[in-house]
Design a protein around this motif. Structure first.
Motif: not given
Lengths: 277, 358
Positions: B260-265, B267-268, B281-284, B310-312
């Motif tokens: 969430v915070n380091e790789y930022e992969v 997403l809410p 969520y890891i996006p599809p 969906l995820f910004g």
């Protein structure tokens, strides 16, 4: 000269009638604002909304308005007035509310469904008047709550959001919906023994006036919680004599004196004018 | 994602922002590339928590097909959440009706089982919508149609608008781990929480007349089970492809913090609701589009704008990062990110006991 005398007589009779009516009328209906009369009755045929006993009990029209509240749509309430009757036996206080509501909303069985409800609020400690909106932390209120879906609850509250049901309710309520369309009404009769059944419950055997307020919810309008039509504080005059300033009597007295004075001055003026001819 | 979290100050022990008055924040990461839509999570949750009367229609955990209407139908347009990141004014919301959730259908079991009817087993009537009615429908035209599965639970938000919506403070975010709960003693069934949650993850129990919701299986993470062992929420443990990581957002050694915070992969979902979810969520990914001849071309099959919706906007960078790290792994280089996304060691996948000595 005959004309002159006739005019004077007519004026005197008119003035007399006005004085009598101004003084007599308020004698009949004089009641301080916000007072709701309580009939002292011996028999208690009052528990049901349509009991015969209620025919003898005077009713008061109590205006309602949307409660100030932070919940969404708090201004959207639909009931504007509630008819209140009250009667007391040696043992119990009976309060009857009647208001217009075209729909009988008895259930909260669906996600968007809300039930009709009504409540009567008293100070827990009758010696002082709590904040109108559910009382305050140091100045609590008892609420007699009835709703179509949950039935009767006896609640204690010390400020908005603090409402808590008593475990063993001692308030009874019976409700009935009658009529159709615009004439349809809910009638709810609440009653409780006069003695406080436990701590934190209002002592209804008080010798002082008893503050009371009312609230009504229209379920089909999504009304619940702070979205409700409420009254100001009113009171039951248990202390006997009229309490609070009798505004109506005062107003009529002032008006009566003013009318008599005007008539007097006018007659005197006419008399002098005629006399000078 | 970085915006809210870094704008606000973290507490003394960590750089990670958790809600005021909350010691640690539980969090979950779901890798959407692993979801096969089997609904095992849904059933694990339902059989644990929502089998009693009044909760038939509830799925605290559901898996819906995206693009799609979701559960309840149209929830993304049902209002709720916050007007701004000040978190002072809430957006009004609507309570979904029974049809939007989907009624429990009545089937012709008795005719078939006891009356010898030859008709096929089917709902008696009124089967016009339900959860997953539009399953696998997705969007796009052959040969470039697309869809993916989106598992959803309560986000146990850092700024929960359901909590704020309750005039009785019946909902609260508990101090030890930020799980959002409904106090069943305080609740009077007003349903402001139901309409106030933009994800529509608080439900009204039509029998108890109170609201209820996902409890992040707190008895399991507290070790309240028969053997006193700590378990992750049932939806995570029961997942066949094991797509969920469970732990604390402020556990800086754990995979969730890294993703969430380091790789930022990670997403809410719908960050524009501004409740700051703690499920990520890891996006599809999807294969590129195909030409009519069946050749793969370098055009996104899932429209990028749809994923942004969906995820910004963080989704672009997230997908780029994953693609880059994937390339590294393909070339035989080390990639911590790929390790994290493939890790099957439960001791790392579920880190729920890191703060037990606090």
């Amino acid at each position: 000269m005959t004309d002159h005398r006739r005019t004077l007589t007519l004026t005197a009779v008119l003035a007399g009638l006005i004085v009598v009516s101004t003084v007599a009328a308020p004698m009949v209906s004089a009641r301080p604002a916000h007072e709701i009369p309580v009939s002292e009755v011996s028999t208690a045929d009052l528990a049901e909304p349509n009991a015969d006993g209620w025919e003898e009990v005077p009713a008061s029209d109590v205006p309602l308005s949307s409660a100030p509240s932070s919940v969404p749509n708090a201004d959207d309430t639909s009931v504007e007035t509630v008819d209140v009757q009250a009667a007391r036996t040696d043992e119990r206080l009976y309060v009857r509310l009647e208001w217009h509501d075209a729909t009988r909303d008895m259930n909260a069985n669906a996600t968007r469904e809300f039930a009709d409800a009504a409540a009567v609020q008293f100070p827990t400690n009758t010696s002082s008047r709590p904040p109108i909106a559910m009382g305050g932390p140091d100045n609590q209120v008892n609420v007699w709550y009835w709703s179509g879906s949950t039935g009767t609850q006896e609640l204690l509250a010390g400020g908005a959001g603090s409402t808590t049901p008593f475990q063993n309710p001692t308030v009874q309520a019976n409700a009935s919906h009658s009529g159709t369309g615009g004439n349809a009404t809910w009638t709810v009769v609440y009653s409780r023994q006069l003695d406080a059944p436990s701590e934190n419950r209002t002592d209804l055997r008080t010798d002082g006036d008893l503050d009371v307020a009312f609230a009504v919810w229209n379920g089909s309008n999504g009304e619940r919680s702070g979205q409700k039509a409420v009254s100001e504080w009113h009171y039951y005059p248990f202390s006997g004599g009229p309490q609070g300033p009798p505004y109506e009597t005062l107003l009529w007295t002032v008006a009566g004196i003013a009318i008599v004075a005007v008539v007097g001055v006018t007659s005197f003026g006419i008399y002098r004018t005629r006399g000078a001819e | 994602m970085s915006t809210d979290q870094q704008d606000e100050q973290g507490d003394e022990d960590t750089l990670v922002n958790v809600a005021d008055g909350v010691d640690h924040q539980v969090a979950m990461v779901m890798d959407l590339n692993k979801c096969i839509g089997c609904q095992t999570c849904t059933i694990a949750c339902k059989s644990l928590w929502t089998e009693d009367g009044g909760s038939e229609y509830m799925y605290w955990n559901n898996v819906e097909t995206k693009p799609g209407e979701g559960y309840p139908r149209g929830w993304e347009d049902s209002g709720g959440g916050w007007e701004s990141s000040e978190h002072s004014d809430r957006s009004p919301g609507e309570i979904p009706d029974e049809e939007d959730y989907g009624r429990a259908w009545e089937f012709n079991h008795s005719e078939i089982m006891y009356e010898g009817s030859d008709e096929p087993l089917r709902p008696r009537e009124g089967a016009e919508w339900g959860p997953n009615w539009d399953e696998d429908q997705g969007a796009g035209e052959y040969p470039n149609s697309y869809y993916f599965y989106l598992p959803r639970i309560c986000n146990h938000c850092t700024h929960p608008s359901c909590v704020e919506a309750c005039p009785r403070s019946a909902l609260y975010k508990r101090q030890e781990d930020g799980i959002v709960l409904v106090d069943q003693e305080r609740c009077r069934g007003y349903r402001y929480c139901v309409e106030g949650c933009p994800y529509k993850k608080v439900y009204y129990n039509t029998v108890s007349k109170k609201s209820e919701k996902c409890i992040f299986c707190y008895p399991r993470i507290e070790g309240e089970g028969p053997d006193g062992e700590t378990f992750a929420p049932a939806c995570a443990e029961e997942c066949p492809p094991q797509l969920r990581l469970v732990g604390f957002l402020d556990d800086e050694e754990g995979p969730i913090h890294k993703l969430v915070n380091e790789y930022e992969v990670a997403l809410p979902l719908h960050p524009e609701f501004r409740t700051q979810p703690n499920v990520y969520y890891i996006p599809p990914f999807a294969p590129g589009q195909h030409t009519e001849d069946g050749e793969t071309v370098d055009i996104d099959r899932i429209p990028r704008q749809y994923l942004r919706d969906l995820f910004g906007d963080g989704v672009d960078q997230a997908l780029d990062t994953i693609e880059r790290e994937r390339q590294r792994a393909r070339q035989g280089e080390d990639s911590e990110l790929m390790e994290l996304l493939q890790d099957k060691n439960p001791a790392k996948q579920y880190r729920l006991e890191v703060f037990e000595d606090d």
